[in-house]
Design an enzyme around this catalytic site. Sequence first.
Site, PDB file in Angstrom:
ATOM      1  N   HIS A 143      52.493  51.402  28.326  1.00  0.00           N
ATOM      2  CA  HIS A 143      52.493  49.974  28.672  1.00  0.00           C
ATOM      3  C   HIS A 143      53.510  49.790  29.798  1.00  0.00           C
ATOM      4  O   HIS A 143      54.653  50.255  29.683  1.00  0.00           O
ATOM      5  CB  HIS A 143      52.962  49.130  27.484  1.00  0.00           C
ATOM      6  CG  HIS A 143      52.033  49.150  26.309  1.00  0.00           C
ATOM      7  ND1 HIS A 143      51.124  48.142  26.066  1.00  0.00           N
ATOM      8  CD2 HIS A 143      51.883  50.043  25.295  1.00  0.00           C
ATOM      9  CE1 HIS A 143      50.458  48.412  24.952  1.00  0.00           C
ATOM     10  NE2 HIS A 143      50.898  49.566  24.461  1.00  0.00           N
TER      11      HIS A 143
ATOM     12  N   HIS B  24      48.675  56.057  25.993  1.00  0.00           N
ATOM     13  CA  HIS B  24      48.809  55.098  27.106  1.00  0.00           C
ATOM     14  C   HIS B  24      50.232  54.594  27.203  1.00  0.00           C
ATOM     15  O   HIS B  24      50.912  54.412  26.205  1.00  0.00           O
ATOM     16  CB  HIS B  24      47.857  53.911  26.927  1.00  0.00           C
ATOM     17  CG  HIS B  24      47.967  53.237  25.584  1.00  0.00           C
ATOM     18  ND1 HIS B  24      47.356  53.722  24.461  1.00  0.00           N
ATOM     19  CD2 HIS B  24      48.629  52.121  25.207  1.00  0.00           C
ATOM     20  CE1 HIS B  24      47.626  52.931  23.431  1.00  0.00           C
ATOM     21  NE2 HIS B  24      48.417  51.956  23.850  1.00  0.00           N
TER      22      HIS B  24
HETATM   23  P1  5GP Z   1      48.787  50.022  21.378  1.00  0.00           P
HETATM   24  O1  5GP Z   1      49.144  49.057  20.282  1.00  0.00           O
HETATM   25  O2  5GP Z   1      47.782  51.042  20.937  1.00  0.00           O
HETATM   26  O3  5GP Z   1      49.993  50.611  22.032  1.00  0.00           O
HETATM   27  O4  5GP Z   1      48.141  49.141  22.527  1.00  0.00           O
HETATM   28  C1  5GP Z   1      46.793  49.013  22.746  1.00  0.00           C
HETATM   29  C2  5GP Z   1      46.653  47.945  23.812  1.00  0.00           C
HETATM   30  O5  5GP Z   1      45.329  47.963  24.282  1.00  0.00           O
HETATM   31  C3  5GP Z   1      46.922  46.526  23.292  1.00  0.00           C
HETATM   32  O6  5GP Z   1      48.028  45.973  24.013  1.00  0.00           O
HETATM   33  C4  5GP Z   1      45.614  45.794  23.537  1.00  0.00           C
HETATM   34  O7  5GP Z   1      45.805  44.471  23.986  1.00  0.00           O
HETATM   35  C5  5GP Z   1      44.929  46.654  24.575  1.00  0.00           C
HETATM   36  N1  5GP Z   1      43.472  46.666  24.491  1.00  0.00           N
HETATM   37  C6  5GP Z   1      42.729  46.893  23.374  1.00  0.00           C
HETATM   38  N2  5GP Z   1      41.418  46.857  23.672  1.00  0.00           N
HETATM   39  C7  5GP Z   1      41.331  46.624  25.006  1.00  0.00           C
HETATM   40  C8  5GP Z   1      40.229  46.494  25.903  1.00  0.00           C
HETATM   41  O8  5GP Z   1      39.047  46.578  25.537  1.00  0.00           O
HETATM   42  N3  5GP Z   1      40.519  46.234  27.198  1.00  0.00           N
HETATM   43  C9  5GP Z   1      41.797  46.132  27.655  1.00  0.00           C
HETATM   44  N4  5GP Z   1      41.975  45.881  28.951  1.00  0.00           N
HETATM   45  N5  5GP Z   1      42.864  46.249  26.838  1.00  0.00           N
HETATM   46  C10 5GP Z   1      42.635  46.496  25.526  1.00  0.00           C
END
Ligand code: 5GP
Length: 136
Positions: free
Chosen positions: A101, A99
Amino acid sequence: MQECIFCKIVRGEIPSAKVYENEAVLCFLDIAPVTRGHCLVIPKKHVENILEMPSQQAGELHEAVRRVAQGMLQGLGAQGFNVGMNNFQAAGQLVMHAHWHVIPRFEGDGLQLWPQGKYDNEQEMLSIARKLSASS
Ligand code: 5GP
Ligand code: ZN
């Protein structure tokens, strides 16, 4: 990918605040925003990280990132945006479904994303560049 939380969001098994979608891509609000309007742009087809992502999928995501970022400037009054991607646990990836951001930025929001350091000397810097170059 039965247990993947983002696959569940794609299938509609977990609700999300959708911003944009097409056949290949879904964009929804991050539940814990860095700034208000922080979006996640994900491929609907599960891949773990950018190394697993075929170029065509990357292109589809790129188009969606551009679209959503435009929306941040026009619809939220943001003056800029950051695009970031965490790959692998060591880089802070918590959800193992690739993903981007996309984080809207506002003048004076005070957010500092990248604390920067420095090399010991030019030798060290060149040696790291050589190692990287040899394996890229
Ligand atoms: P990573 O650290 O993997 O780059 O980011 C994962 C992101 O997913 C985090 O910023 C977290 O807030 C978001 N996230 C995790 N679980 C959920 C969810 O159930 N719904 C939404 N909308 N965001 C989520
Ligand atoms: Zn997934």
